[in-house]
Design an enzyme around this catalytic site. Structure first.
Site, PDB file in Angstrom:
ATOM      1  N   SER A  77      -9.744   0.315  -7.893  1.00  0.00           N
ATOM      2  CA  SER A  77      -9.304  -0.974  -8.282  1.00  0.00           C
ATOM      3  C   SER A  77     -10.161  -1.299  -9.253  1.00  0.00           C
ATOM      4  CB  SER A  77      -9.029  -2.074  -7.223  1.00  0.00           C
ATOM      5  OG  SER A  77      -8.270  -3.180  -8.026  1.00  0.00           O
ATOM      6  N   GLU A  86       2.951  -0.144  -7.745  1.00  0.00           N
ATOM      7  CA  GLU A  86       1.849  -0.871  -7.844  1.00  0.00           C
ATOM      8  C   GLU A  86       1.847  -1.536  -9.519  1.00  0.00           C
ATOM      9  OE1 GLU A  86      -2.225   0.256  -7.782  1.00  0.00           O
ATOM     10  OE2 GLU A  86      -1.669   2.117  -7.659  1.00  0.00           O
ATOM     11  N   HIS A 139      -1.312  -0.852  -3.264  1.00  0.00           N
ATOM     12  CA  HIS A 139      -2.189  -0.763  -4.217  1.00  0.00           C
ATOM     13  C   HIS A 139      -3.782  -0.250  -3.202  1.00  0.00           C
ATOM     14  CE1 HIS A 139      -5.190  -1.445  -7.456  1.00  0.00           C
ATOM     15  NE2 HIS A 139      -5.932  -2.462  -6.674  1.00  0.00           N
TER      16      HIS A 139
END
Length: 349
Positions: free
Chosen positions: A187, A290, A320
């Site tokens: 991320s 996502e 995610h």
């Protein structure tokens, strides 16, 4: 008065366009990527419930109290994970070593955790770093970089750069040169990972042997289609960031500039918008549902177009950074096996 208002609006729009110069990257959309099909599994429902628990942990709180509750909840998830690795605290650079039994300390992974640059820690991501140590037969250094808003975005960037330069010649046992180096992150940490390998290329340091980015944020301009189209299908990011879709993009760019103190078009914050040539072998994982899917597809397409060996592997209907739900989620285990296979290909190429 109306003409004055229109003139002011036009001036603001002109200034915005001149300052941010957001290039249209839709030329990298539409490519076909292999998708791993996913069969229904009771574990998927448990993962969704855990995500809802995360939301409940900070419900009713605001500001700093909400952020602290989120951070504490994330750390508690990581601390409750049953891991095989030995943990070793490191003061400077700040972080922790994660070492599975019998690993080679000259093989090293720098892991950069996610959490929207404001949450997460080496503790919260031990499920991932433990698996990385085992599959890579390496000592993993999970860097504890400085977070926003207490610190500036660039402070975290500098911490990651310092950790990488240090890791090249320091292991868990002291000052020894690394034989094999991997940079990985998820991320926000995936964005830091991709930004870091570009900085390493330009700085003259030894480049990583490989890089791995899990569901990375590659572009803070939020112009990729999935940033809006996948809000309803992303149970983790959708409830938190979906509301941003109601705000005009130029306002978001100004807001990002104010919060991050760096333009959303700067490649340090948005590695997709930098030069992607001469990068090490890179593996990217993303879910088809996502919000950040197209951040990954665009990065992979552009990097390949500029000659870098980048692979993108997508999974159907995953949350995610589903990797953090190992060993509960079968697809998390599948993803780690894919990472292991990628690293073996890199070493034997």
């Amino acid at each position: 008065m109306l003409w004055i208002l229109l003139a002011v609006v036009a001036l603001i729009i002109l200034i915005t366009l001149l300052i941010f110069r957001v290039k249209d990257l839709s030329e990298y959309d539409g490519q076909e990527w292999a998708i791993r099909q996913v069969a229904p599994n009771p574990a998927h429902d448990e993962v969704i419930e855990r995500i809802k628990e995360m939301g409940r942990a900070s419900r009713g709180l605001k500001g700093k109290a909400r952020l602290i509750a989120l951070r504490n909840h994330l750390d508690s998830l990581g601390e409750s994970v049953d891991i095989e690795s030995q943990l070793q605290h490191q003061d400077s650079p700040k972080g922790e070593w994660v070492m599975a039994p019998g690993v080679d300390p000259r093989r090293r992974v720098l892991y950069i955790h996610g959490g929207a640059w404001a949450a997460g820690s080496p503790r919260s991501h031990r499920a991932i770093t433990d698996r990385f140590s085992r599959l890579a037969n390496a000592a993993v250094f999970a860097v504890d970089y400085r977070l926003m808003p207490e610190h500036r975005f660039m402070d975290g960037i500098r911490d990651c750069r310092q950790a990488y330069a240090w890791l090249l010649n320091h292991g868990p046992d002291g000052e020894t040169a690394a034989d094999f180096v991997v940079v990985a992150g998820d991320s926000a940490g995936g964005s830091h990972t991709l930004s870091l390998i570009a900085w390493v290329r330009d700085s003259g340091l030894r480049q990583a042997d490989a890089a791995i980015a899990l569901s990375p944020s590659t572009d803070l301009t939020l112009t990729a289609p999935s940033n809006r189209e996948n809000i309803r299908t992303d149970p983790l990011l959708g409830p938190v960031f979906g509301g941003l879709s109601k705000i005009p993009l130029p306002l978001l760019w100004w807001g990002t500039l104010a919060a991050f103190r760096i333009s959303p078009t700067n490649p340090v914050a948005s590695p997709l918008r930098g030069e992607l040539n001469n990068l090490p072998p890179t593996l990217i994982h993303a879910s088809t549902t996502e919000m950040l899917l197209d951040n990954s597809t665009r990065y992979a397409a552009k990097a390949k177009a500029q000659g870098s060996p980048v692979e993108l592997h997508t999974w159907q209907n995953m949350v995610h950074v589903w990797h953090i739900f190992t060993p509960l989620l079968p697809e998390a285990n599948d993803a780690f096996e894919d990472i292991s296979a990628f690293l073996k290909r890199v070493e034997h190429s």
